[in-house]
Motif scaffolding. Sequence first.
Motif, short mmCIF file in Angstrom:
data_model
loop_
_atom_site.label_atom_id
_atom_site.label_comp_id
_atom_site.label_asym_id
_atom_site.label_seq_id
_atom_site.Cartn_x
_atom_site.Cartn_y
_atom_site.Cartn_z
N TRP A 1 0.82 -1.21 0.00
CA TRP A 1 0.00 0.00 0.00
C TRP A 1 0.85 1.26 0.00
O TRP A 1 0.34 2.34 -0.31
N LEU A 2 2.14 1.13 0.33
CA LEU A 2 3.03 2.29 0.25
C LEU A 2 3.12 2.81 -1.18
O LEU A 2 3.24 4.02 -1.40
N VAL A 3 3.08 1.92 -2.15
CA VAL A 3 3.14 2.34 -3.56
C VAL A 3 1.89 3.14 -3.90
O VAL A 3 1.96 4.19 -4.56
N VAL A 4 0.74 2.66 -3.45
CA VAL A 4 -0.51 3.38 -3.70
C VAL A 4 -0.49 4.75 -3.02
O VAL A 4 -0.88 5.77 -3.61
N ALA A 5 -0.04 4.78 -1.78
CA ALA A 5 0.02 6.05 -1.06
C ALA A 5 0.95 7.04 -1.75
O ALA A 5 0.63 8.23 -1.89
N ASP A 6 2.11 6.56 -2.21
CA ASP A 6 3.03 7.44 -2.93
C ASP A 6 2.39 7.98 -4.21
O ASP A 6 2.50 9.18 -4.51
N ALA A 7 1.73 7.12 -4.96
CA ALA A 7 1.13 7.55 -6.22
C ALA A 7 0.06 8.62 -5.98
O ALA A 7 0.04 9.66 -6.67
N VAL A 8 -0.80 8.41 -4.99
CA VAL A 8 -1.88 9.36 -4.73
C VAL A 8 -1.31 10.68 -4.22
O VAL A 8 -1.69 11.77 -4.70
#
Length: 421
Positions: free
Chosen positions: A310-317
């Motif tokens: 979910w860190l990847v998703v958080a970074d993207a957003v």
Amino acid sequence: MSSRTLSDRAAARHGWTQALVTVLGGLVAMGVVAALGLWAAGAADLPDGSFPRVVAATVVTAVGGTVELSGDAGALADAEGGLAVIPLSVTLTGALVVGWGFLRPLRHRAVAGAPELAGRAARVAALWLLALLALALAARHTFEISLEDGPLGDLGDLFGITPEVGFSTAVPSTVLVGLVWLAGVLVLALLVSRGSPLPGRLLRLETSVRPAAHAMVQLLLAYVVIGLVVALVVAATRGHPAETFAVVLLGLPNVAWLALTVGLGATWDGRVDGPFGLPMPQVLDAVLRTPDVSTLNLGTLAEHDGRVWWLVVADAVLLLATAFVSAARSPVRVRAWRHAVHMAVALALTVLMICLTARIDARIGLSVLGIGDLGEGLSGQVLLRPRLWSALGLALLWGLVTGFAGALLARGVRRWGGAVR
């Protein structure tokens, strides 16, 4: 004596008062946060009344200083170690207070001359220099260490050994690095504050640098706020509130900004060895507590907790939101590819800052007659270092993609600067 001369002298005295309030405010805020964090970590129980000096040492490390550990027990024992870690919660607190104090007298001003800004900065720097000297001299102490039971304790009783361990700071390097830290804080404060004035020759930075710089600071603070929320939830649901608050008050940005780089795909090398460690989440300790240097990235963390993806998703957003804010606050005449370049450079510099400040190198040990490899139970190491060039390359790539996408999204809301050419 002319009225102009009297006015200049009054302004100078007022400037010194403002500088004193800025420096004292920053130091008091850093000291309070450091003291509370160390208390939560159990440092208040250190022997010989060393707690205030440990607080001073923590503030010194927060501005880039290094604490050296040393000690002995005559010719039969030796102790050594060092601590190169920046408690970024303390650092961030000091930077926000000092930056706010420096900019506050300049509010409601459209333009400020370079001599005026230099004079204000020089006053703050002069008082900061004196404060650093006092802190560096206060951040030193020596206290005894108990060998407890076992072979080392038996040898200590046999030879009458009472090991002493002390810590101190190198005054010249502390002063130099602390002044560099202050200069960085003041320059960054001018760059990111949308309401502070700039000299006439630097007004072009208002449109080319400030939007991206301001957005990057918002990104970093957003990660700290998210980390704080997660920490409070953990403290409420899993117990160990003292340990959690120690992380929050000493190293919350260390962990939150590390998560930012890991979400980008960056890799860190690290190791935790011995009975002690720095305050950190359990998943990090699990990955790093190995016989050899470990690799810390999304893959190795996912082996212990799959939620790290979910860190990847958080970074993207968050990066897309950051790029959107930066573009929305820039002149409409700036094309999307320029926003992408601005975002890439800003993100790369931000990641560089994280890599330089979040790295850790801490070691301590004690040996008696050369036995114990610096003493089982009394030695250990915490190491964390980034793979810098790959991290910067990934930051540039993420910045280009999110910067371009954010500029396209902001086309319908930008109102400043005329039509695109």
